[in-house]
Motif scaffolding. Structure first.
Motif, mmCIF file in Angstrom:
data_model
loop_
_atom_site.group_PDB
_atom_site.id
_atom_site.type_symbol
_atom_site.label_atom_id
_atom_site.label_comp_id
_atom_site.label_asym_id
_atom_site.label_seq_id
_atom_site.Cartn_x
_atom_site.Cartn_y
_atom_site.Cartn_z
ATOM 1 N N PRO A 217 0.732 -1.160 -0.091
ATOM 2 C CA PRO A 217 0.052 -0.110 -0.176
ATOM 3 C C PRO A 217 1.011 1.154 -0.129
ATOM 4 O O PRO A 217 0.615 2.315 -0.582
ATOM 5 N N ALA A 218 1.969 1.049 0.564
ATOM 6 C CA ALA A 218 2.902 2.355 0.608
ATOM 7 C C ALA A 218 3.226 2.862 -0.748
ATOM 8 O O ALA A 218 3.142 4.002 -1.007
ATOM 9 N N GLU A 220 1.779 1.921 -3.376
ATOM 10 C CA GLU A 220 0.550 2.343 -4.245
ATOM 11 C C GLU A 220 0.366 3.604 -4.003
ATOM 12 O O GLU A 220 0.158 4.308 -5.191
ATOM 13 N N ALA A 221 0.411 4.139 -2.824
ATOM 14 C CA ALA A 221 0.187 5.510 -2.633
ATOM 15 C C ALA A 221 1.179 6.534 -3.385
ATOM 16 O O ALA A 221 0.837 7.555 -3.682
#
Length: 255
Positions: A217-218, A220-221
């Motif tokens: 997620p990090a 992807e952000a």
């Protein structure tokens, strides 16, 4: 050509080091060297104008070895075939191997096209992606912490010599990628632009995620663009190495 040194003892210090390099995925980090086993990897090193510190031959292969391999190193060693087999990590032991000094730890190159490996676990996948990166003009590969060791024996064999034409950096964190200064393209199996319709920036950095969990997620952000590959056959997802080859080729073709 220097005369070879014959080693006949299994307990010879060089052979002990080679067994560790051939069998321990992280040994290269302590020793600063890698063991390149087999004609293909050895010739791939020489083709890049690089030179091993030691060339090791089985006694049988030495008698028929071509001159370019015989002359490849200043330090040449021959060992009985049985001892060579004891070093080997292959089912069919090779007759030649090189010991190569690793270059100094590399730093991330800002502004250069890159492939980012986010916690990939499978050595075969990592090696295959290195081959695709080299073939498609992505000379920089960046491995985040948790990714399979880039210079481990299995990754070396799967890379088939691609290592020697790449700028490799490992042990990075997500924060380190801020120094890239190029758009990050994140692969996804279920969201984002379809690759065959997408406008791809150049240079860029393709981010390839963990085989089971995908991109973190990090990361992807931080993505500039999310991209997916059309799969008309209906499979849920592609192997990450296959997806990498498709994505990197799309970038290369669109340059």
């Amino acid at each position: 050509m220097n005369a070879p040194t014959a080693i006949t003892s299994r307990d010879n210090p060089l052979l002990k080091r080679l067994r560790v390099l051939a069998q321990d995925n992280a040994a290269y980090r302590k020793q600063g060297q890698v063991w390149l086993e087999g004609d293909h990897l050895c010739r791939a090193l020489l083709a890049r104008g690089l030179r091993p510190v030691t060339a090791v031959f089985s006694e049988t292969f030495w008698r028929q070895a071509p001159h370019d391999l015989r002359d490849a190193a200043d330090h040449i060693v021959t060992v009985p075939d049985a001892l060579m087999a004891g070093i080997s990590g292959l089912e069919s032991p090779a007759g030649v191997g090189f010991v190569w000094e690793l270059p100094q730890a590399a730093a991330l190159q800002s502004g250069a096209a890159a492939v980012v490996l986010d916690r990939l676990q499978d050595a075969g996948n990592v090696g295959s992606i290195l081959r695709s990166a080299a073939a498609m003009g992505f000379a920089q590969v960046l491995a985040l912490k948790g990714t399979a060791a880039l210079w481990s024996p299995k990754v070396l064999r799967a890379g088939m010599g691609a290592h020697f034409g790449l700028h490799l950096v490992e042990g990075l964190s997500v924060d380190d990628l801020a120094g890239l200064s190029v758009p990050l393209l994140v692969t996804s199996s279920h969201q984002g632009d379809f690759l065959h319709r997408a406008r791809l920036p150049w240079p860029c950095a393709w981010v390839l995620g963990h085989e089971g969990q995908g991109v973190s997620p990090a990361l992807e952000a931080l993505a500039t663009q999310k991209v997916r590959i059309a799969q008309p056959g209906g499979e849920e997802s592609l192997n990450v190495a296959a997806a990498a080859a498709i994505c990197l080729h799309a970038s290369a073709a669109g340059r």
